[in-house]
Enzyme design. Structure first.
Site, short mmCIF file in Angstrom:
data_model
loop_
_atom_site.label_atom_id
_atom_site.label_comp_id
_atom_site.label_asym_id
_atom_site.label_seq_id
_atom_site.Cartn_x
_atom_site.Cartn_y
_atom_site.Cartn_z
N HIS A 26 8.93 -4.37 4.50
CA HIS A 26 9.36 -3.73 3.25
C HIS A 26 10.89 -3.71 3.18
O HIS A 26 11.48 -3.99 2.12
CB HIS A 26 8.86 -2.28 3.17
CG HIS A 26 7.38 -2.11 3.11
ND1 HIS A 26 6.68 -1.33 3.98
CD2 HIS A 26 6.46 -2.63 2.25
CE1 HIS A 26 5.39 -1.35 3.67
NE2 HIS A 26 5.23 -2.14 2.62
N LYS A 50 -5.97 9.21 -2.21
CA LYS A 50 -5.91 8.37 -1.01
C LYS A 50 -5.28 9.15 0.13
O LYS A 50 -4.17 9.66 0.00
CB LYS A 50 -5.07 7.11 -1.34
CG LYS A 50 -5.16 6.03 -0.29
CD LYS A 50 -4.41 4.79 -0.74
CE LYS A 50 -4.06 3.91 0.44
NZ LYS A 50 -3.16 2.83 0.08
N ARG A 99 2.96 -11.86 1.29
CA ARG A 99 3.04 -12.31 2.68
C ARG A 99 2.23 -13.57 2.91
O ARG A 99 2.63 -14.43 3.67
CB ARG A 99 2.51 -11.21 3.61
CG ARG A 99 3.40 -10.00 3.67
CD ARG A 99 2.68 -8.83 4.28
NE ARG A 99 1.50 -8.49 3.48
CZ ARG A 99 0.75 -7.43 3.66
NH1 ARG A 99 1.02 -6.61 4.66
NH2 ARG A 99 -0.27 -7.17 2.87
N SER A 137 1.53 -1.87 6.98
CA SER A 137 1.59 -0.46 7.40
C SER A 137 0.34 -0.08 8.19
O SER A 137 0.43 0.64 9.18
CB SER A 137 1.70 0.45 6.17
OG SER A 137 2.86 0.15 5.43
O1 PNS Z 1 1.78 -0.65 -1.01
P1 PNS Z 1 0.59 -0.84 -1.91
O2 PNS Z 1 -0.47 0.18 -1.57
O3 PNS Z 1 0.07 -2.25 -1.90
O4 PNS Z 1 1.12 -0.53 -3.40
C1 PNS Z 1 0.22 -0.56 -4.48
C2 PNS Z 1 0.87 0.00 -5.76
C3 PNS Z 1 1.45 1.37 -5.50
C4 PNS Z 1 1.97 -0.93 -6.23
C5 PNS Z 1 -0.24 0.08 -6.84
O5 PNS Z 1 -1.37 0.71 -6.29
C6 PNS Z 1 0.17 0.82 -8.09
O6 PNS Z 1 1.04 0.38 -8.82
N1 PNS Z 1 -0.45 1.98 -8.32
C7 PNS Z 1 -0.18 2.81 -9.48
C8 PNS Z 1 -1.38 2.85 -10.41
C9 PNS Z 1 -1.36 1.72 -11.41
O7 PNS Z 1 -0.40 1.49 -12.10
N2 PNS Z 1 -2.51 0.99 -11.48
C10 PNS Z 1 -2.67 -0.09 -12.45
C11 PNS Z 1 -1.98 -1.37 -12.01
S1 PNS Z 1 -3.12 -2.36 -11.19
#
Ligand code: PNS
Length: 175
Positions: A26, A50, A99, A137
């Protein structure tokens, strides 16, 4: 779609994620992002549904501390839709790290959904340094919990916080 004459060099980008915890992968993407955008806003997802090892406040504090000497990197928590967060912050660019091919399908879906929710939003995918392509992570937490070394995988502060969280000895993971 707008034909905006300003360039990405004049704008900030959001780098969203769970960051539970932030890894060197990150950090690598954030620093690469600063080469393209004058300001990077790291957006830490607060998701009550979560279970995370670190609370939202802890994750935000850790990332702020890591980048405390870099004023072009801001850190904020967010909840709800990323499309709404970016709109309310006047941000048009989202950075995500890719990745491996295995990341692609989920990222592609998410980018298109965000585009649907906010047509002004562009998602940019960046590759981390090859040495971080295996890093996540979840793996860091698993390796640490089982007593493996994480020194080269996370910033020193994260290793320290993992130690505090696990009280110096491995225990079962909460996420
Ligand atoms: O590190 P991660 O868990 O892969 O990040 C995922 C993240 C936070 C980018 C994604 O879950 C997110 O944007 N969540 C907010 C909810 C949202 O906007 N959902 C609709 C888009 S798919």
């Amino acid at each position: 779609m707008k034909n905006d004459s300003s360039t990405s060099k004049e704008k900030r980008a959001v780098y969203p994620g769970s960051f539970d915890p932030i890894t060197n992968g990150h950090v690598d993407i954030i620093l690469r992002g600063t080469q393209l955008f004058p300001q990077i806003l790291v957006a830490v997802l607060e998701n009550p549904k979560k279970a995370t090892l670190f609370s939202t406040d802890e994750r935000v504090a850790i990332i702020r501390n890591i980048f405390k000497d870099l004023p072009n990197i801001e850190v904020e928590a967010f909840h709800g839709l990323l499309a709404d967060f970016t709109r309310s912050h006047g941000v048009q660019a989202v950075i995500r790290g890719l990745r491996a091919v295995s990341d692609f399908e989920y990222e592609f879906q998410m980018a298109l959904m965000n585009q649907q929710l906010n047509p002004d939003l562009e998602t940019l995918f960046m590759m981390p340094s090859a040495r971080y392509t295996f890093l996540s992570s979840s793996l860091v937490k698993e390796v640490f919990a089982l007593g493996g070394p994480v020194r080269d995988l996370v910033p020193a502060l994260v290793e320290q916080k993992l130690r505090e969280k696990f009280h110096g000895k491995p225990k079962s993971l909460s996420s």
